[in-house]
Design an enzyme around this catalytic site. Structure first.
Site, PDB file in Angstrom:
ATOM      1  NE  ARG A 123     -17.607 -14.275 -26.026  1.00 23.92           N
ATOM      2  CZ  ARG A 123     -17.639 -15.692 -26.198  1.00 23.92           C
ATOM      3  NH1 ARG A 123     -16.422 -15.778 -26.120  1.00 23.92           N
ATOM      4  NH2 ARG A 123     -18.537 -16.433 -26.228  1.00 23.92           N
ATOM      5  CG  ASP A 131     -20.104 -12.624 -29.268  1.00 25.17           C
ATOM      6  OD1 ASP A 131     -19.971 -11.686 -28.746  1.00 25.17           O
ATOM      7  OD2 ASP A 131     -20.478 -13.636 -29.115  1.00 25.17           O
ATOM      8  CE  LYS A 157     -21.526 -16.717 -24.833  1.00 24.05           C
ATOM      9  NZ  LYS A 157     -22.548 -15.979 -24.653  1.00 24.05           N
ATOM     10  CB  SER A 158     -25.309 -18.673 -29.998  1.00 29.28           C
ATOM     11  OG  SER A 158     -24.087 -17.616 -29.691  1.00 29.28           O
ATOM     12  NE  ARG A 168     -24.842  -7.356 -22.265  1.00 29.52           N
ATOM     13  CZ  ARG A 168     -24.961  -8.255 -23.156  1.00 29.52           C
ATOM     14  NH1 ARG A 168     -24.676  -8.928 -22.417  1.00 29.52           N
ATOM     15  NH2 ARG A 168     -24.933  -8.520 -23.897  1.00 29.52           N
ATOM     16  NE  ARG A 197     -30.746 -18.233 -31.870  1.00 33.52           N
ATOM     17  CZ  ARG A 197     -29.351 -18.295 -30.748  1.00 33.52           C
ATOM     18  NH1 ARG A 197     -28.515 -18.066 -30.236  1.00 33.52           N
ATOM     19  NH2 ARG A 197     -29.343 -16.335 -31.480  1.00 33.52           N
ATOM     20  NE  ARG A 216     -17.151  -8.558 -24.590  1.00 37.32           N
ATOM     21  CZ  ARG A 216     -17.219  -9.950 -24.867  1.00 37.32           C
ATOM     22  NH1 ARG A 216     -18.141 -10.122 -25.922  1.00 37.32           N
ATOM     23  NH2 ARG A 216     -17.850 -10.469 -23.982  1.00 37.32           N
TER      24      ARG A 216
HETATM   25  C1  S3P Z   1     -25.561 -14.100 -29.441  1.00 37.79           C
HETATM   26  C2  S3P Z   1     -25.641 -12.723 -30.503  1.00 37.79           C
HETATM   27  C3  S3P Z   1     -24.952 -11.893 -29.916  1.00 37.79           C
HETATM   28  C4  S3P Z   1     -23.144 -12.506 -29.592  1.00 37.79           C
HETATM   29  C5  S3P Z   1     -23.845 -13.549 -28.238  1.00 37.79           C
HETATM   30  C6  S3P Z   1     -25.403 -14.468 -28.512  1.00 37.79           C
HETATM   31  C7  S3P Z   1     -26.487 -15.104 -29.762  1.00 37.79           C
HETATM   32  O1  S3P Z   1     -25.117 -10.533 -29.052  1.00 37.79           O
HETATM   33  O2  S3P Z   1     -22.693 -11.026 -28.579  1.00 37.79           O
HETATM   34  O3  S3P Z   1     -22.766 -13.435 -27.813  1.00 37.79           O
HETATM   35  O4  S3P Z   1     -26.034 -15.860 -29.666  1.00 37.79           O
HETATM   36  O5  S3P Z   1     -27.764 -15.064 -30.295  1.00 37.79           O
HETATM   37  P1  S3P Z   1     -25.987  -9.501 -30.350  1.00 37.79           P
HETATM   38  O6  S3P Z   1     -27.382  -9.867 -31.307  1.00 37.79           O
HETATM   39  O7  S3P Z   1     -26.435  -8.740 -29.160  1.00 37.79           O
HETATM   40  O8  S3P Z   1     -25.144  -8.901 -31.000  1.00 37.79           O
END
Ligand code: S3P
Length: 426
Positions: A385, A312, A19-20, A119, A24, A343
């Protein structure tokens, strides 16, 4: 949805894209000159929100089942959008895009669903304002909806109070538009995909310990990216393979970047039988197949620098701990309270509903494992999750579990239940 117990899990699973990295790839592709081609892109709702935002900012993006094509327009090629950009449920989208929009020559506004509106955005508002950005919460509460009036940005050395890749990436992306090199230092190293990927697009970046520095105004060039499988999605199969008796799973194509592999380190400390096979690199990221066999898990302590590398995965690690012999302590993880749900609360409430011995702490939880869990109705609070972690808990419980709002898995793993069903041996 009722998830029933399983006697054994056998077979192979191909994990959907990270996902990350998927987020990007769209963002950096949009800011690059020329075409970026992305394969194994995660077609989850969060990443589709990122695509939709960049289309509204004037970027042509072709989304086919085989590949995503992003027709980048360069660092200064985004176009104004005169309405609210909708990030849906995606924290990564809103925090990273804010860094990009802060340095534009036009105003923007961003909003998302009811979870996003709760958030914390102060964590990005503070550093962006230090850089000279004009960004504020439209409801006066440092939350979305956000208004950003693009403006010239100054370079900063930002000391982040939280280990957060979203904060780090937001500041680094704003740094692309600043008047000198911008640094971010965090208390522990968070995931470093932004640093790795922006460098491969042609940005000048350096990383030392927990400090990353970016130089402004690079020429970014479109790339070919193959997205590795998401270790955060693999985590549910790792846990299930370990917990369900007589199981053997081959989980293919899992990204094992050291800033993300905390679940493997925690599982090993819990006596897990996991073997890494076929270790190789995909688009600059380490990847392997994981062979997971049923194991007698034991309790452990998870804290400190390990937390950002598995943040996560804590919901599913808590489920593993509930079935392990002995006590597991999770601390230094107050960040859990500001994820898609609180969570600490959602894990503890649902584990208790299934009969586990667990106590919530301000920065984590203590789990006395080894009790037989029983059927319960799981309140997911629409948190993907939590839904997937408790689907795993159900597999080893007496009577399974009923997962409320089960479809929230679409955020990061649309075919989750289908992929699981294929591995169940009756
Ligand atoms: C992510 C960073 C994390 C993670 C999120 C995805 C990212 O969050 O929990 O699911 O893609 O940079 P935080 O940067 O708030 O820790």
């Amino acid at each position: 949805m009722l998830v029933e117990p399983a006697h054994s899990l056998k077979g192979e699973v191909n994990i959907p894209g990270d996902k990350s990295i998927s987020h990007r790839s769209v963002m950096f592709g949009a800011l690059a000159d020329g075409l970026t081609e992305v394969t194994h892109f995660l077609q989850g709702a969060d990443c589709l929100s990122t695509i939709s935002c960049f289309r509204k900012l004037g970027i042509e993006i072709e989304n086919t089942p085989e590949r995503i094509l992003i027709h980048g327009r360069g660092l200064h090629g985004l176009r104004p959008y005169d309405s609210m950009l909708d990030v849906g449920n995606s924290g990564t989208t809103i925090r990273l895009i804010s860094g990009i929009l802060a340095g534009q020559t036009f105003p923007s506004a961003l909003n998302g669903d009811s979870s996003i509106q709760k958030r914390p955005m102060k964590r990005i508002i503070t550093p962006l304002r230090e850089m000279g950005a004009d960004i504020f919460g439209l409801n006066g509460n440092d939350c979305a909806p956000l208004k950003i009036n693009g403006s010239p940005l100054h370079a900063v050395d930002y000391q982040s109070p939280v280990a957060s890749a979203q904060v780090k990436s937001c500041v680094l992306l704003a740094g692309l538009y600043a008047d000198g090199p911008t640094s971010v230092t965090e208390p522990s190293l968070s995931r470093n995909h932004t640093e790795l990927m922006l460098s491969s697009f042609g940005a000048r970046l350096s990383s030392h310990d927990t400090t990353a520095t970016i130089w402004p105004d690079p020429l970014l060039k479109g790339q070919k990216i193959e997205v590795p499988g998401d270790i955060s999605s693999a985590a549910y199969f790792i846990a299930a393979g370990l917990l369900v008796p007589n199981s053997e799973l081959l989980i293919r194509n899992v990204g094992i970047n050291p800033t993300r592999d905390g679940i493997l380190r925690a599982a090993m400390a819990m006596n897990a039988d996991i073997t890494k096979l076929n270790i190789h690199e995909t688009s600059g990221e380490p990847v392997c197949d994981l062979l997971v066999k049923s194991s007698e898990l034991t309790g452990t302590t998870i804290s400190g620098d390990l937390i950002p590398a598995l943040i996560d995965e804590i919901p599913v690690i808590a489920v593993m701990a509930a079935y392990a012999q002995g006590t597991t302590i999770i601390k230094d993880a107050a960040e859990l309270k500001v994820k898609e749900s609180n969570r600490i609360e959602t894990i503890v409430t649902n584990l208790k509903a299934m009969g586990a011995d667990v106590t919530a702490e301000d920065d984590g939880m203590v789990i006395h494992g080894g009790k037989q869990l029983h059927h319960a109705l799981i309140h997911t609070c629409q948190d993907h999750r939590i839904a997937m972690s408790f689907a795993v808990a159900a597999l080893c419980s007496q009577g399974g579990a009923e997962i409320a709002d089960a479809e929230c898995v679409d955020i990061s793993y649309p075919n989750f239940y289908r992929d699981f069903k294929k591995l169940k041996c009756l």
